[in-house]
Design a protein around this motif. Sequence first.
Motif, PDB file in Angstrom:
ATOM      1  N   LYS A 164      35.242 144.975  63.718  1.00 21.63           N
ATOM      2  CA  LYS A 164      35.837 144.163  64.786  1.00 21.63           C
ATOM      3  C   LYS A 164      35.564 144.742  66.169  1.00 21.63           C
ATOM      4  O   LYS A 164      35.093 144.024  67.054  1.00 21.63           O
ATOM      5  CB  LYS A 164      37.333 143.994  64.546  1.00 21.63           C
ATOM      6  CG  LYS A 164      37.886 142.686  65.063  1.00 21.63           C
ATOM      7  CD  LYS A 164      39.221 142.369  64.413  1.00 21.63           C
ATOM      8  CE  LYS A 164      39.556 140.900  64.608  1.00 21.63           C
ATOM      9  NZ  LYS A 164      40.787 140.516  63.889  1.00 21.63           N
ATOM     10  N   ASP A 167      31.800 144.485  67.023  1.00 19.74           N
ATOM     11  CA  ASP A 167      31.206 143.149  67.162  1.00 19.74           C
ATOM     12  C   ASP A 167      31.120 142.701  68.616  1.00 19.74           C
ATOM     13  O   ASP A 167      30.406 141.756  68.940  1.00 19.74           O
ATOM     14  CB  ASP A 167      32.013 142.137  66.341  1.00 19.74           C
ATOM     15  CG  ASP A 167      31.257 140.850  66.072  1.00 19.74           C
ATOM     16  OD1 ASP A 167      30.010 140.892  66.097  1.00 19.74           O
ATOM     17  OD2 ASP A 167      31.900 139.821  65.827  1.00 19.74           O
ATOM     18  N   ARG A 168      31.822 143.375  69.486  1.00 21.12           N
ATOM     19  CA  ARG A 168      31.744 143.033  70.913  1.00 21.12           C
ATOM     20  C   ARG A 168      30.439 143.508  71.544  1.00 21.12           C
ATOM     21  O   ARG A 168      30.083 143.093  72.639  1.00 21.12           O
ATOM     22  CB  ARG A 168      32.919 143.654  71.670  1.00 21.12           C
ATOM     23  CG  ARG A 168      34.280 143.143  71.251  1.00 21.12           C
ATOM     24  CD  ARG A 168      35.349 143.583  72.223  1.00 21.12           C
ATOM     25  NE  ARG A 168      35.506 145.044  72.221  1.00 21.12           N
ATOM     26  CZ  ARG A 168      36.403 145.699  71.496  1.00 21.12           C
ATOM     27  NH1 ARG A 168      37.220 145.014  70.701  1.00 21.12           N
ATOM     28  NH2 ARG A 168      36.496 147.006  71.546  1.00 21.12           N
ATOM     29  N   SER A 203      23.474 140.351  69.086  1.00 24.51           N
ATOM     30  CA  SER A 203      24.565 141.175  68.563  1.00 24.51           C
ATOM     31  C   SER A 203      24.036 142.432  67.879  1.00 24.51           C
ATOM     32  O   SER A 203      23.116 142.357  67.064  1.00 24.51           O
ATOM     33  CB  SER A 203      25.377 140.365  67.555  1.00 24.51           C
ATOM     34  OG  SER A 203      26.230 141.193  66.781  1.00 24.51           O
ATOM     35  N   PRO A 403      27.169 138.553  70.336  1.00 27.02           N
ATOM     36  CA  PRO A 403      28.367 139.385  70.189  1.00 27.02           C
ATOM     37  C   PRO A 403      29.609 138.546  69.909  1.00 27.02           C
ATOM     38  O   PRO A 403      29.781 137.457  70.466  1.00 27.02           O
ATOM     39  CB  PRO A 403      28.451 140.096  71.542  1.00 27.02           C
ATOM     40  CG  PRO A 403      27.034 140.204  71.999  1.00 27.02           C
ATOM     41  CD  PRO A 403      26.396 138.916  71.547  1.00 27.02           C
ATOM     42  N   SER A 404      30.443 139.068  69.025  1.00 26.12           N
ATOM     43  CA  SER A 404      31.746 138.511  68.625  1.00 26.12           C
ATOM     44  C   SER A 404      31.640 137.300  67.700  1.00 26.12           C
ATOM     45  O   SER A 404      32.663 136.847  67.175  1.00 26.12           O
ATOM     46  CB  SER A 404      32.597 138.130  69.852  1.00 26.12           C
ATOM     47  OG  SER A 404      32.874 139.271  70.633  1.00 26.12           O
ATOM     48  N   GLN A 405      30.446 136.786  67.443  1.00 24.22           N
ATOM     49  CA  GLN A 405      30.358 135.612  66.577  1.00 24.22           C
ATOM     50  C   GLN A 405      30.619 135.950  65.111  1.00 24.22           C
ATOM     51  O   GLN A 405      31.129 135.098  64.370  1.00 24.22           O
ATOM     52  CB  GLN A 405      28.991 134.937  66.732  1.00 24.22           C
ATOM     53  CG  GLN A 405      28.836 134.181  68.035  1.00 24.22           C
ATOM     54  CD  GLN A 405      27.531 133.413  68.129  1.00 24.22           C
ATOM     55  OE1 GLN A 405      26.520 133.797  67.530  1.00 24.22           O
ATOM     56  NE2 GLN A 405      27.533 132.336  68.880  1.00 24.22           N
ATOM     57  N   THR A 407      32.831 138.130  63.726  1.00 27.41           N
ATOM     58  CA  THR A 407      34.253 138.223  63.388  1.00 27.41           C
ATOM     59  C   THR A 407      35.060 137.026  63.863  1.00 27.41           C
ATOM     60  O   THR A 407      36.091 136.703  63.276  1.00 27.41           O
ATOM     61  CB  THR A 407      34.855 139.512  63.971  1.00 27.41           C
ATOM     62  OG1 THR A 407      34.535 139.604  65.369  1.00 27.41           O
ATOM     63  CG2 THR A 407      34.300 140.736  63.264  1.00 27.41           C
ATOM     64  N   LYS A 408      34.594 136.336  64.902  1.00 24.30           N
ATOM     65  CA  LYS A 408      35.366 135.209  65.420  1.00 24.30           C
ATOM     66  C   LYS A 408      34.964 133.870  64.812  1.00 24.30           C
ATOM     67  O   LYS A 408      35.780 132.943  64.761  1.00 24.30           O
ATOM     68  CB  LYS A 408      35.237 135.137  66.940  1.00 24.30           C
ATOM     69  CG  LYS A 408      35.968 136.255  67.678  1.00 24.30           C
ATOM     70  CD  LYS A 408      35.916 136.043  69.183  1.00 24.30           C
ATOM     71  CE  LYS A 408      36.711 137.130  69.909  1.00 24.30           C
ATOM     72  NZ  LYS A 408      36.685 136.939  71.387  1.00 24.30           N
TER      73      LYS A 408
END
Length: 480
Positions: A164, A167-168, A203, A403-405, A407-408
């Motif tokens: 998490k 992932d940023r 990412s 980025p962030s895709q 986990t989100k």
Amino acid sequence: MGGLAIAGTALGAGLPVLADASEDADFTGRQSYDTIVVGAGLAGLIAARELRAKGRRVLVLEARDRIGGRTWTDTFNDYQIERGGAWVDPKQPHIWREISRYNLKIVADAGPERVLMPTTSGFAEYDPVTAYTRQGELFTPFFDGSRDYFPKPYQPFTREDLIKPLDRLSLRDRLDQLAYSPEDEIRMTSTTGLYGAPTSRGSLLELAQWWALAGWNYEGFSGINTYRMEQGTIALANAILADGKPDLKLKSPVASVTQQNGQVKVVTRAGVTYSAAEVVMAVPVNVWKKITFNPVLPQAYRDATTQGYGVPRQKKLWLDLATPSDRFIAEAPEDHPFVILGRLNENAPVVAFTIDNTLDLGNHAQVESAVQRILPSAKLRSYTVCDWQADQFSLGGPAFRQPSQLTKLHRAISQPFGKVKFCGDDVALGWSGYMDGAIESGLRVAGSPTLSPSPSTAPNTRGLAVPNVDRRIYRSMVGL
């Protein structure tokens, strides 16, 4: 099946294609199926085959005039090329199992005789082992910790507590963290730029998951694009289609998908209506926004298609170079028009990738000049371009998350929405962006068992005759 008229044959498939109806059929009439699969790429064809094996009546609607999706076997100057996905590997278990199932012959590219790498003062030439040994030294720390945060690469959420915060990070963020010297960093951005398009977009965890899937080492990661099917990816697509025997309708782009009264109604752009108990959407995530869903897709799905999953900007070219004529791979920093190009077999055209939107690919002189920035003696006779982003039925290249895709969005968009299910290399849990991921997702959406071994074990060649290769001289060039 379904009482539909036969109007021709599928491109390269030798199987029936359904005729266009002159007017909409009744919602519950003769154009009713158990499942409608939208998209005849590898994911859709696999899903259709597996559902047919369960006795389902299946219709496949394909927007193009051919099967294969983002795989496309073609010719250029009488030489067989792949405009999309090309390479396969025993480390990719789902596609390898399919190749074995249909006993398709595997060949290996000869690989480069020399490698050109960028330096701060120009390009330097190396033998392949020397060049890629150094690349391995540079890339290995880039993925430090990946055994911990991706201990089961086919189950990417196993350590969600660890992924998490990571992932940023973009690929650019990771380069900045490691503070490579300028000389070393420019050797990295051929890879990070090619997939991130640009580095700041891609990412870290997408590339890190590929690293884990390839065995957590550079030799596996770099050599994953080593083998290919002798008769091209179309041979696999044809075999899957012939095995499953679904009804197939080409040149049938879908305009809308409506869930209503326990059924799903699918309307093509031509206004033809079909119905089914369920629909499998096997089209790229980027294309969802061009289809009207009723009820509307949940927010995660809308975010994914709006943000984009397929690599933007990336274009694949095949170049007929008079000079040089040897086998080589040349890499360049991402600010160059071409970030990587190479000839992998004798007398073959050169395959090249660009992420530069300012390069006029319709201008022969500009393309030749771009090649000459890396290979000053290059003489370009002719070339052909594949731009998946400009293709209305793709709107982007192979999947590479931002980025962030992961986990989100990623877990959510691989789940069904009512009676509509989703598959494709974009939503794969393993080799997202590769043909293996497309097949994995097609198996999963059809409710079939999937193969998810630890990539640290020896790959299973499944009885295929596999050429001996030295993975130290190969360089992974693209997904799918």
